[in-house]
Design an enzyme around this catalytic site. Structure first.
Site, PDB file in Angstrom:
ATOM      1  N   PHE A 473      31.648  30.095  64.151  1.00 17.94           N
ATOM      2  CA  PHE A 473      31.022  30.620  63.088  1.00 17.94           C
ATOM      3  C   PHE A 473      30.322  29.851  62.001  1.00 17.94           C
ATOM      4  CE2 PHE A 473      35.305  32.551  63.954  1.00 17.94           C
ATOM      5  CZ  PHE A 473      34.912  33.530  64.982  1.00 17.94           C
ATOM      6  N   HIS A 474      29.550  29.187  62.497  1.00 16.65           N
ATOM      7  CA  HIS A 474      28.512  27.788  61.780  1.00 16.65           C
ATOM      8  C   HIS A 474      27.172  28.406  61.751  1.00 16.65           C
ATOM      9  CE1 HIS A 474      32.213  24.862  61.951  1.00 16.65           C
ATOM     10  NE2 HIS A 474      32.496  26.165  61.277  1.00 16.65           N
ATOM     11  N   PRO A 475      26.646  29.746  61.688  1.00 15.80           N
ATOM     12  CA  PRO A 475      25.165  29.878  62.042  1.00 15.80           C
ATOM     13  C   PRO A 475      24.302  29.194  60.789  1.00 15.80           C
ATOM     14  CG  PRO A 475      26.345  31.901  61.136  1.00 15.80           C
ATOM     15  CD  PRO A 475      27.542  31.027  61.275  1.00 15.80           C
TER      16      PRO A 475
END
Length: 536
Positions: A473-475
Site C-alpha cells: 500500500f505504497h502507491p
C-alpha cells in the site's frame, strides 16, 4: 461563493502537514476539504485498531486494482484513508524516511531543492523523535516518532538475533546514518496513541482557530478561468457548493484521487479526456502515469514459543493487554504488528540495500477476505517474515472510468511486468529460507506453513510469489515531479505544468518510489510544500 487564500483538497498525510504549517505561520486564510468524516472513531486512535479500519467503508476508500497478469490475474486490495488524517490514520505506522540516494536521484532528475540535505532538514523540522535531537533526528517538532525496542514482543528480539546470524548487522536506528541491517521499527505514536498527521499538525491549528476544515465533502471539479485555477466545486450529500481561491489550490488527495480529480477537471491525457467527453483545459500526458508501488511476499511459520497470537486469542491475554494499555498506555495495543525489520542487499555488488525486511510476531492464515488478519490470528503460536523490493521497476497507471466523480478510477499497477522485479522477489524468498535456517530460528520454528516444503525450487517459488504476493500500500508517482511537462505533472515547486494557481502535495509527486514505507515521505512533501508556499 466563499473566498479563501489557500484551498487544500484532502486532509491526508501531506495535506494535514501543509495545512498545519500554513496556519502556524499565520499568513492568510486556509480551507481544508476532506471527503471522509472527522477522525472520531476510537479505532483510529488505538494503534492496533488499524485492524478494524482496514476494511471500514466509512473510513477507507477500499480500492481494488484491475486484474494483474503478473499475480495470477488477482485484483489486489488497495486501502486508502477516507478520514481526517488520511492513510496516516489507518496505516501500520512504520516511520521510514527512505535512503539518502533516493532523494539524490530526485535531484538528478531535475528537481532542485529535493536532494538529501534539503529533505533531511525538512524531516528534522517535523520530528519530535524519541531518540532525541541529532544530526539525523529532530526534537520538539509536531510529529512524535516512537522507538519501540523496549516494548516489542519477545519474538522480535529473537528475529534480530537470527538476522545477525544470517549476516545482517544490528542497526539500533533504522532512520539513522544508514538504514542497512536489522532492528526494531520506529512508529508514529505518542503516549500510546496513534500520531496521525491530523493529530500532530492539523488539530493543533484548528484549536487555535487558524483554519477551516470541511468534512464529508467530495470535491468533484476544479474551476478555471483560462488556465488559472480559481476555485473548486464539491458535494456534501445532495448539496453542491463552490469555494473560490484568492491565492492557490493544492491537491493532496493521494496517488489515486489526485490524478482522478485532475482528469475529471480537464487536465490529463487528451485522448482519455476525449473518450469521456470532458472539456480539455490542458493536455498533460503524465497525469495518472508512472504508478509505482511496493509488493510484499511472506513466509509464515508455526512457533515453538508463544507469539502475539496467544495473547490476542486467550481471555487472560486480552485482559492483560487491555489493563496494560488502560493503565500505562503500553503493550501490544499501543504498537504495530510490524515490529522488526530492516534493509539488506540481495547481491554483493550493489552499492546500497535493495530489499526491505519485515518481522511480525503474529500469523493469520485462517483470516478470510474482508476481515483484517490481526483480528483473526491463527489458533497456534505463529509469526511471519516478509520481503519487499525497495525500488521496483514496473510502472502502471490510474485513469478515470467515467466522467462521474463517484465512479472509482481504474488502478493498474502492472505488478511484476518488469522481470527484474520477479528476480528480486525470488532473491528475497531465498534469503527468508536462509534466515529461517539460522540456529536461533531453526530452534524456534516448528513448521513452515507458507509457502511450505513443496516450494523447493525456483519454479515452485515463482508460482508461490504470483499466488501470494500483495501490495504493502505504497502507491505513488502518478503526478510526478520533473522539469519536462511531456513526462511530469509538477515542477520542483510543486506547480502543475501549464496551469497557474494549482499545486500538488502528496505521494503522487514522487519522481521515483522511496526505499521503504512512504507515509514519512508523504508528510515530508507536506512540510516542503508549506515552505514553498510561504516563500512565494
Amino acid at each position: 461563493m466563499t473566498e479563501w487564500d489557500v484551498i487544500i483538497i484532502g486532509a491526508g498525510s501531506a495535506g494535514c502537514v501543509l495545512a498545519g504549517r500554513l496556519a502556524e505561520a499565520g499568513k492568510g486564510s486556509t480551507l481544508v476539504i476532506e471527503a471522509g468524516p472527522r477522525d472520531l472513531s476510537p479505532w483510529v486512535h488505538l494503534p492496533i485498531g488499524y485492524g478494524k479500519t482496514f476494511y471500514h467503508p466509512r473510513l477507507n476508500w477500499m480500492y481494488r486494482t484491475t486484474a494483474q497478469p503478473g499475480l495470477d490475474g488477482r485484483e489486489i486490495y488497495q486501502p486508502r484513508g477516507k478520514v481526517v488524517g488520511g492513510s496516516s490514520a489507518i496505516n501500520a505506522m512504520v516511520y521510514a524516511r527512505g535512503q539518502a540516494e533516493d532523494y539524490a536521484e530526485w535531484e538528478r532528475l531535475g528537481n532542485p531543492g529535493w536532494g538529501w540535505a534539503e529533505v533531511l532538514a525538512a524531516y528534522r523540522r517535523m520530528e519530535d523523535h524519541a531518540l532525541g535531537a541529532s544530526a539525523w533526528h529532530g526534537a520538539g517538532g509536531p510529529l512524535h516518532v516512537e522507538d519501540i525496542a523496549a516494548q516489542a514482543h519477545p519474538l522480535t528480539a529473537l528475529f534480530v538475533k537470527a538476522a545477525a546470524e544470517a549476516g545482517l548487522v544490528f542497526n539500533p536506528d533504522l532512520n539513522g546514518e544508514s538504514c542497512e541491517g536489522a532492528g526494531f521499527y520506529q512508529i508514529t505514536t505518542r503516549g500510546g496513541r496513534r500520531e496521525s498527521a491530523a493529530r500532530a499538525f492539523l488539530h493543533p491549528a484548528r484549536r487555535q482557530g487558524r483554519l477551516k476544515l470541511e468534512t464529508d465533502m467530495l470535491v468533484t471539479r476544479i474551476l478555471f478561468e483560462g488556465r488559472r485555477a480559481i476555485g473548486i466545486e464539491a458535494r456534501r450529500g445532495g448539496e453542491a457548493v463552490r469555494y473560490r481561491a484568492k491565492g492557490e489550490i493544492v491537491l493532496a488527495g493521494g496517488a489515486f484521487n489526485t490524478p482522478q480529480l485532475l482528469q475529471l477537471s480537464g487536465i490529463g491525457p487528451a485522448a482519455l479526456l476525449a473518450r469521456h467527453a470532458i472539456a480539455p483545459v490542458h493536455d498533460l500526458p503524465a497525469v495518472g502515469r508512472h504508478l509505482q508501488d511496493h509488493l510484499c511476499y511472506d513466509h509464515v511459520y508455526r512457533s515453538r514459543l508463544p507469539s502475539l497470537n496467544d495473547a490476542l486469542l486467550s481471555w487472560p491475554g486480552r485482559i492483560g493487554m487491555a489493563a496494560n494499555y488502560l493503565l500505562l498506555r503500553r503493550g501490544p495495543l499501543s504498537l504495530s504488528v510490524n515490529q522488526g525489520g530492516g534493509f539488506f542487499r540481495t547481491r554483493p555488488e550493489l552499492d546500497r540495500p535493495d530489499m526491505q525486511l519485515y518481522f511480525s510476531p503474529l500469523s493469520y492464515e485462517r483470516a478470510v477476505p474482508g476481515v483484517r488478519a490481526l483480528m483473526k490470528p491463527d489458533r497456534f503460536p505463529g509469526f511471519s517474515l516478509s520481503v519487499s523490493p525497495c525500488r521496483p521497476r514496473s510502472r502502471g497507471h490510474v485513469a478515470i472510468r467515467s466522467p462521474d466523480p463517484l465512479a472509482t478510477p481504474e488502478i493498474a499497477p502492472n505488478y511484476l511486468a518488469d522481470p527484474d522485479d520477479l528476480r528480486d522477489l525470488l532473491a528475497g524468498a531465498r534469503f527468508l529460507r536462509h534466515l529461517a535456517a539460522t540456529p536461533t530460528f531453526a530452534s524456534l520454528i516448528e513448521d513452515e506453513i507458507r509457502p511450505g516444503p513443496a516450494a523447493i525450487n525456483e519454479k515452485a517459488h515463482i508460482e508461490a510469489i504470483r499466488r501470494n504476493a500483495y501490495s504493502v500500500f505504497h502507491p505513488c508517482g502518478t503526478a510526478r515531479m520533473g522539469p519536462d511537462p511531456r513526462d511530469a505533472v509538477v515542477d520542483a515547486r510543486l506547480r502543475v505544468h501549464g496551469i497557474e494557481g494549482l499545486r500538488i502535495a502528496d505521494a503522487s509527486i514522487f519522481p521515483t518510489i522511496p526505499s521503504g514505507n512512504i507515509n514519512a515521505p508523504a508528510m515530508m512533501v507536506g512540510q516542503r510544500a508549506a515552505e514553498l508556499l510561504l516563500s512565494t
